[in-house]
Design an enzyme around this catalytic site. Structure first.
Site, PDB file in Angstrom:
ATOM      1  N   ARG A   5     -22.162   4.774 -12.771  1.00 55.88           N
ATOM      2  CA  ARG A   5     -22.317   3.826 -11.661  1.00 55.88           C
ATOM      3  C   ARG A   5     -23.481   4.230 -10.756  1.00 55.88           C
ATOM      4  NH1 ARG A   5     -20.928   3.515  -6.475  1.00 55.88           N
ATOM      5  NH2 ARG A   5     -19.301   5.111  -6.463  1.00 55.88           N
ATOM      6  N   GLU A  10       0.863  -1.185   0.000  1.00 56.87           N
ATOM      7  CA  GLU A  10       0.000   0.000   0.000  1.00 56.87           C
ATOM      8  C   GLU A  10       0.897   1.232   0.000  1.00 56.87           C
ATOM      9  OE1 GLU A  10      -3.325   1.017  -0.148  1.00 56.87           O
ATOM     10  OE2 GLU A  10      -2.255   2.932  -0.090  1.00 56.87           O
ATOM     11  N   GLY A  47     -23.504   3.027   1.374  1.00 56.86           N
ATOM     12  CA  GLY A  47     -23.820   1.627   1.623  1.00 56.86           C
ATOM     13  C   GLY A  47     -23.449   0.704   0.483  1.00 56.86           C
ATOM     14  N   ARG A 105     -30.531  12.450   0.406  1.00 54.81           N
ATOM     15  CA  ARG A 105     -31.716  12.558  -0.457  1.00 54.81           C
ATOM     16  C   ARG A 105     -32.607  11.338  -0.285  1.00 54.81           C
ATOM     17  NH1 ARG A 105     -28.902  12.795  -5.728  1.00 54.81           N
ATOM     18  NH2 ARG A 105     -26.985  12.655  -4.537  1.00 54.81           N
ATOM     19  N   HIS A 163     -20.124  13.053  -8.799  1.00 56.26           N
ATOM     20  CA  HIS A 163     -21.145  12.912  -7.746  1.00 56.26           C
ATOM     21  C   HIS A 163     -21.819  14.276  -7.662  1.00 56.26           C
ATOM     22  CE1 HIS A 163     -23.089  12.376  -3.888  1.00 56.26           C
ATOM     23  NE2 HIS A 163     -22.758  11.096  -3.898  1.00 56.26           N
ATOM     24  N   GLU A 177     -12.111  -0.795  -8.285  1.00 61.62           N
ATOM     25  CA  GLU A 177     -12.288   0.368  -9.160  1.00 61.62           C
ATOM     26  C   GLU A 177     -11.254   0.443 -10.274  1.00 61.62           C
ATOM     27  OE1 GLU A 177     -13.302   3.980  -7.005  1.00 61.62           O
ATOM     28  OE2 GLU A 177     -13.080   5.173  -8.828  1.00 61.62           O
ATOM     29  N   GLY A 202     -23.841   2.756  -4.360  1.00 64.35           N
ATOM     30  CA  GLY A 202     -23.900   1.513  -3.577  1.00 64.35           C
ATOM     31  C   GLY A 202     -23.391   0.307  -4.346  1.00 64.35           C
ATOM     32  N   ASN A 233      -9.983   4.814  -1.210  1.00 67.23           N
ATOM     33  CA  ASN A 233     -11.322   5.408  -1.315  1.00 67.23           C
ATOM     34  C   ASN A 233     -12.336   4.652  -0.464  1.00 67.23           C
ATOM     35  OD1 ASN A 233     -10.934   7.595  -2.931  1.00 67.23           O
ATOM     36  ND2 ASN A 233     -11.648   6.646  -4.817  1.00 67.23           N
ATOM     37  N   ARG A 247     -26.938   9.679 -10.943  1.00 68.05           N
ATOM     38  CA  ARG A 247     -25.978  10.766 -10.691  1.00 68.05           C
ATOM     39  C   ARG A 247     -25.712  11.644 -11.896  1.00 68.05           C
ATOM     40  NH1 ARG A 247     -21.892   7.126  -7.216  1.00 68.05           N
ATOM     41  NH2 ARG A 247     -23.206   7.252  -5.382  1.00 68.05           N
ATOM     42  N   GLU A 253     -25.586  10.516  -0.972  1.00 64.19           N
ATOM     43  CA  GLU A 253     -26.869  10.383  -1.645  1.00 64.19           C
ATOM     44  C   GLU A 253     -27.945   9.960  -0.649  1.00 64.19           C
ATOM     45  OE1 GLU A 253     -25.685   8.643  -5.433  1.00 64.19           O
ATOM     46  OE2 GLU A 253     -27.596   7.593  -5.404  1.00 64.19           O
ATOM     47  N   ALA A 296     -20.402   0.131  -5.954  1.00 63.92           N
ATOM     48  CA  ALA A 296     -18.941  -0.051  -5.945  1.00 63.92           C
ATOM     49  C   ALA A 296     -18.511  -0.976  -4.816  1.00 63.92           C
ATOM     50  CB  ALA A 296     -18.232   1.290  -5.825  1.00 63.92           C
ATOM     51  N   HIS A 300     -16.030  11.640  -9.141  1.00 63.30           N
ATOM     52  CA  HIS A 300     -16.298  10.682  -8.056  1.00 63.30           C
ATOM     53  C   HIS A 300     -15.829   9.260  -8.366  1.00 63.30           C
ATOM     54  CE1 HIS A 300     -18.281   9.201  -4.511  1.00 63.30           C
ATOM     55  NE2 HIS A 300     -19.046   8.375  -5.207  1.00 63.30           N
ATOM     56  N   HIS A 301     -16.139   8.778  -9.587  1.00 64.29           N
ATOM     57  CA  HIS A 301     -15.833   7.365  -9.861  1.00 64.29           C
ATOM     58  C   HIS A 301     -15.340   7.203 -11.286  1.00 64.29           C
ATOM     59  CE1 HIS A 301     -16.293   3.130  -8.564  1.00 64.29           C
ATOM     60  NE2 HIS A 301     -16.388   2.895  -9.861  1.00 64.29           N
TER      61      HIS A 301
HETATM   62  P1  FAD Z   1      -9.381   1.838  -3.001  1.00 60.97           P
HETATM   63  O1  FAD Z   1     -10.236   1.628  -1.819  1.00 60.97           O
HETATM   64  O2  FAD Z   1      -9.202   3.221  -3.468  1.00 60.97           O
HETATM   65  O3  FAD Z   1      -7.977   1.167  -2.663  1.00 60.97           O
HETATM   66  C1  FAD Z   1      -6.910   1.192  -3.579  1.00 60.97           C
HETATM   67  C2  FAD Z   1      -5.627   1.325  -2.798  1.00 60.97           C
HETATM   68  O4  FAD Z   1      -4.526   1.109  -3.662  1.00 60.97           O
HETATM   69  C3  FAD Z   1      -5.446   2.708  -2.219  1.00 60.97           C
HETATM   70  O5  FAD Z   1      -5.235   2.641  -0.833  1.00 60.97           O
HETATM   71  C4  FAD Z   1      -4.244   3.266  -2.960  1.00 60.97           C
HETATM   72  O6  FAD Z   1      -3.468   4.146  -2.175  1.00 60.97           O
HETATM   73  C5  FAD Z   1      -3.495   2.002  -3.298  1.00 60.97           C
HETATM   74  N1  FAD Z   1      -2.569   2.148  -4.431  1.00 60.97           N
HETATM   75  C6  FAD Z   1      -2.765   2.803  -5.596  1.00 60.97           C
HETATM   76  N2  FAD Z   1      -1.685   2.700  -6.397  1.00 60.97           N
HETATM   77  C7  FAD Z   1      -0.778   1.968  -5.712  1.00 60.97           C
HETATM   78  C8  FAD Z   1       0.546   1.537  -5.993  1.00 60.97           C
HETATM   79  N3  FAD Z   1       1.158   1.836  -7.150  1.00 60.97           N
HETATM   80  N4  FAD Z   1       1.197   0.800  -5.053  1.00 60.97           N
HETATM   81  C9  FAD Z   1       0.614   0.502  -3.871  1.00 60.97           C
HETATM   82  N5  FAD Z   1      -0.637   0.911  -3.548  1.00 60.97           N
HETATM   83  C10 FAD Z   1      -1.329   1.616  -4.455  1.00 60.97           C
HETATM   84  N6  FAD Z   1     -19.255   3.138  -3.250  1.00 60.97           N
HETATM   85  C11 FAD Z   1     -20.336   2.457  -2.778  1.00 60.97           C
HETATM   86  O7  FAD Z   1     -20.699   1.410  -3.295  1.00 60.97           O
HETATM   87  N7  FAD Z   1     -21.008   2.936  -1.699  1.00 60.97           N
HETATM   88  C12 FAD Z   1     -20.681   4.091  -1.082  1.00 60.97           C
HETATM   89  O8  FAD Z   1     -21.297   4.457  -0.102  1.00 60.97           O
HETATM   90  C13 FAD Z   1     -19.589   4.846  -1.604  1.00 60.97           C
HETATM   91  N8  FAD Z   1     -19.261   6.055  -1.078  1.00 60.97           N
HETATM   92  C14 FAD Z   1     -18.176   6.735  -1.582  1.00 60.97           C
HETATM   93  C15 FAD Z   1     -17.826   7.959  -1.031  1.00 60.97           C
HETATM   94  C16 FAD Z   1     -16.712   8.636  -1.505  1.00 60.97           C
HETATM   95  C17 FAD Z   1     -16.369   9.983  -0.939  1.00 60.97           C
HETATM   96  C18 FAD Z   1     -15.913   8.062  -2.527  1.00 60.97           C
HETATM   97  C19 FAD Z   1     -14.707   8.764  -3.038  1.00 60.97           C
HETATM   98  C20 FAD Z   1     -16.275   6.850  -3.090  1.00 60.97           C
HETATM   99  C21 FAD Z   1     -17.414   6.181  -2.630  1.00 60.97           C
HETATM  100  N9  FAD Z   1     -17.796   4.974  -3.176  1.00 60.97           N
HETATM  101  C22 FAD Z   1     -18.874   4.301  -2.687  1.00 60.97           C
HETATM  102  C23 FAD Z   1     -16.929   4.312  -4.165  1.00 60.97           C
HETATM  103  C24 FAD Z   1     -16.070   3.257  -3.469  1.00 60.97           C
HETATM  104  O9  FAD Z   1     -15.700   3.716  -2.207  1.00 60.97           O
HETATM  105  C25 FAD Z   1     -14.801   2.947  -4.273  1.00 60.97           C
HETATM  106  O10 FAD Z   1     -15.117   2.693  -5.602  1.00 60.97           O
HETATM  107  C26 FAD Z   1     -14.136   1.706  -3.696  1.00 60.97           C
HETATM  108  O11 FAD Z   1     -13.952   1.848  -2.312  1.00 60.97           O
HETATM  109  C27 FAD Z   1     -12.814   1.419  -4.382  1.00 60.97           C
HETATM  110  O12 FAD Z   1     -12.225   0.335  -3.731  1.00 60.97           O
HETATM  111  P2  FAD Z   1     -10.850  -0.256  -4.271  1.00 60.97           P
HETATM  112  O13 FAD Z   1     -10.419  -1.260  -3.268  1.00 60.97           O
HETATM  113  O14 FAD Z   1     -11.010  -0.650  -5.667  1.00 60.97           O
HETATM  114  O15 FAD Z   1      -9.882   1.000  -4.246  1.00 60.97           O
HETATM  115  C1  SIN Z   2     -22.880   8.304  -1.510  1.00 62.36           C
HETATM  116  O1  SIN Z   2     -23.004   7.925  -0.352  1.00 62.36           O
HETATM  117  O2  SIN Z   2     -23.563   9.192  -2.046  1.00 62.36           O
HETATM  118  C2  SIN Z   2     -21.841   7.649  -2.361  1.00 62.36           C
HETATM  119  C3  SIN Z   2     -22.312   6.300  -2.696  1.00 62.36           C
HETATM  120  C4  SIN Z   2     -21.534   5.734  -3.840  1.00 62.36           C
HETATM  121  O3  SIN Z   2     -20.627   6.351  -4.378  1.00 62.36           O
HETATM  122  O4  SIN Z   2     -21.871   4.606  -4.208  1.00 62.36           O
END
Ligand code: FAD
Ligand code: SIN
Length: 585
Positions: free
Chosen positions: A558, A171, A186, A395, A379, A548, A561, A179, A416, A392, A563, A518-519
């Site tokens: 997207r 990491e 949720g 709302r 978003h 992601e 909820g 993220n 969105r 969201e 993701a 956002h995504h």
């Molecule tokens: P991440 O959780 O982003 O993890 C990837 C990790 O890889 C990071 O820690 C990063 O630092 C690390 N990394 C990157 N490059 C390297 C590298 N070269 N070497 C080592 N490490 C590296 N989705 C929903 O379904 N419901 C929600 O309620 C929701 N709310 C959200 C609210 C916000 C504010 C945001 C920004 C997103 C939200 N999403 C939500 C989207 C969702 O959170 C993300 O799409 C999801 O968490 C991504 O998960 P991930 O494991 O793919 O990536």
């Molecule tokens: C939010 O809570 O509005 C974000 C949810 C998501 O990105 O899926």
């Protein structure tokens, strides 16, 4: 001399006792020489991301001996940041330390509070030199190496470990979570026991249909089928690990209540990360923080591991039989975002600063196929300038959106892309979320916005309109009409289907919002086994991806909820399949 030491010890003892009792300034001043040396414990407060942060600093002869954070409202993921930063301040006897990327406000809160303590105590600190030389780590070997300790990476790591594989997770940040730490609203799953208990009729087929429609039919149907069919069992798996996801709400573009949340509507991301962190500890998974993947090692069409760089700039290889890419999206990389979607130039982002997609520059050698890279979502409800997303769920729990004329202009529960577009066509390219105390009481995630000082509060709608600088008379009449629609359960103006709250309970709340990146829906092409595909359509041997960083599941937009479902469903598939595949190597 002996007598002097004894009297000094008594003074120091009294100083500590006095300061412990009253948390007040204490100075050891029994000799001219020691007059400037301060011993004692001092308490100070500052403002972090979540509100008040209170800490105490213990000085001994003007040297920082200890820092204890007594109270704070920061997210769980900042725990290692707080520990690291306070340790650095103590070790260097200085507040001249680096801010931790991704936890800027928390870092500032700690540094500011210690600065105020130093001022209050009138201490002159003398910074200590700390040895900088470190050794280059040796190369290591493991079964599976995972890039990224977010939700997808840790799900894969836990599943692969349960399957008997040895795993290393790297990491680049100083903490886990990416993220995923920020996820609030949720996780979607259809046909769950929780929906059934509430009489909600849902099915993976309906989830598939809603997601396909929301994604403008661009979604990969094979991936989406697996995603919708495995959502409920993955939610139960998360619960077996310790998560609680029994509450249900509505996100935009869904035909039924489908988004699952924790008790009291708590933000889902920190909750899941807490669950994952406990598993990492229990299973003794090797998670290397501050360790960035810089190259995927390969030979022909087969991966051999990765090259990483640590915080001291040293590089080493992690040789592995399989590599899982779980490095998240690129929503915090303006160059990459505008390369694929130029119209997003100048937009803010809800993403953590590390969401830069640096992995994409490592894929060329393997000729890995990318899909939907130009599908980038905004978003709709993000606080301008500070880029704080307002879930969201606000709302879904009852809030409406109005413009500067105090008028509604869209069905707030549309997808969105539709809501974002509607907001951008209002005067000032922003709008205002309006709600009442009942909405705040529905979810702790919403109360957090209040605690963080993001909401404007008023005892009447008129006062709220005036405070927000929007047409207050129109706002009153808009809410009056909306409340009539609630009574009739018929939104005559915009066809909003979920009318769940009559906005009548003061105080009323408002917050200005505008769309932000956002995504990133596009990314690495995978098959339903989470295997990575190259531009010739072949599987790259030993290479998996989840979360992601992949593309295809969400198509052109997207649904809120989806993701969390994506990263856990495919994180689990990647972990299991990688572990299975290496059993025969
Ligand atoms: P991440 O959780 O982003 O993890 C990837 C990790 O890889 C990071 O820690 C990063 O630092 C690390 N990394 C990157 N490059 C390297 C590298 N070269 N070497 C080592 N490490 C590296 N989705 C929903 O379904 N419901 C929600 O309620 C929701 N709310 C959200 C609210 C916000 C504010 C945001 C920004 C997103 C939200 N999403 C939500 C989207 C969702 O959170 C993300 O799409 C999801 O968490 C991504 O998960 P991930 O494991 O793919 O990536
Ligand atoms: C939010 O809570 O509005 C974000 C949810 C998501 O990105 O899926």
């Amino acid at each position: 001399m002996k007598k002097f030491k004894k009297s000094l010890a008594i003074v120091l003892f009294l100083a500590i006792v006095l300061s412990l009792g009253a948390c007040q300034t204490t100075k050891a001043d029994n000799s001219r020489e020691e007059k400037e040396l301060v011993t004692g414990i001092f308490v100070e407060e500052s403002k972090g991301k979540g509100g008040l942060l209170k800490l105490e600093v213990a000085f001994e002869n003007s040297e920082i001996k200890d820092i204890k954070v007594l109270e704070h409202n920061e997210s769980e993921y900042t725990k290692p940041v707080i520990e690291d930063l306070t340790k650095k301040i103590i070790n260097t006897n200085s507040i001249d330390v680096d801010i931790v990327s991704g936890a800027t406000l928390t870092s500032h809160a700690i540094i500011n509070a210690v600065r105020d303590v130093i001022k209050k105590a009138e201490v002159t600190l003398i910074a200590k030199e700390v040895a900088q030389e470190t050794e280059k780590p040796a190369d290591v070997s493991t079964d599976i190496v995972i890039i990224g300790a977010g939700g997808a990476g840790l799900t894969a790591a836990i599943e692969a470990t349960y399957e008997g594989a040895e795993v290393i997770v790297v990491e680049k940040n100083a903490f886990m979570g990416g993220n995923t730490n920020y996820a609030t609203g949720g996780m979607n799953a259809a046909g769950t026991k929780y929906q059934k208990a509430k009489g909600i009729e849902d099915s993976p087929e309906l989830h598939f249909k809603d997601t396909m429609k929301g994604g403008h039919d661009k979604n990969d149907p094979a991936l989406l089928k697996v995603f919708t069919e495995k959502a409920a069992e993955t939610l139960y798996w998360l619960e077996e690990l310790g998560a609680q996801l029994s509450e249900i709400g509505r996100s935009g573009g869904q035909s039924v209540d489908r988004i699952h949340k924790g008790p009291d509507g708590m933000p889902i991301g920190p909750h899941l990360m807490d669950v994952f962190a406990k598993q990492v500890e229990k299973l003794n998974i090797d998670v290397r923080l501050n360790t960035k993947a810089i190259e995927i090692l390969s030979e022909n069409n087969k991966v051999l591991g990765i090259k990483v760089e640590n915080l001291d700039g040293h590089t080493y290889n992690i040789n592995a039989k399989a590599v899982i890419i779980a490095s998240g999206g690129f929503g915090a990389n303006p160059e990459l975002v505008t390369k694929y979607k130029p119209e997003l130039e100048g937009f803010g982002t809800t993403n953590q600063p590390g969401a830069t997609g640096d992995i994409f520059s490592m894929l060329e050698k393997l000729d890995i196929a990318l899909i939907d890279m130009d599908q980038i979502q905004t978003h709709p409800t993000v606080v301008p300038r500070i880029n704080e997303m307002i879930t969201e769920g606000v709302r879904g729990d009852g809030a409406i959106l109005v413009n500067r004329d105090g008028k509604r202009f869209v069905n707030e529960l549309e997808t969105r892309d539709t809501v974002s577009k509607a907001i951008l066509s209002q005067e000032g390219k922003s709008a205002f979320l309006i709600f009442d105390q009942q909405v705040v009481d529905q979810a702790s995630a919403i109360k957090k916005y209040k605690d963080a000082g993001l909401l404007t509060e008023a005892n009447s709608l008129k006062e709220l309109g005036e405070k927000l600088n929007i047409n207050a008379t129109e706002l009153e009449s808009t809410v009056e009409s909306y409340n009539e629609y609630f009574k009739d359960q018929n939104d005559k103006e915009f066809g909003r289907r979920l009318l769940n709250v009559e906005l009548i309970e003061a105080p009323y709340y408002g917050v200005e919002v505008s769309p932000a990146i956002h995504h990133t829906m596009g990314g690495i092409k995978i098959n339903t086994n989470a295997e990575v595909i190259n531009n010739s359509g072949d599987v790259v041997e030993g290479l998996y991806a989840a979360g992601e960083v992949t593309g295809g599941i969400h198509g052109g937009n997207r649904i809120g909820g989806n993701a969390i479902t994506d990263i856990t469903v495919f994180g689990k598939i990647a972990g299991r399949n990688a572990a299975e595949a290496i059993k025969y190597k």
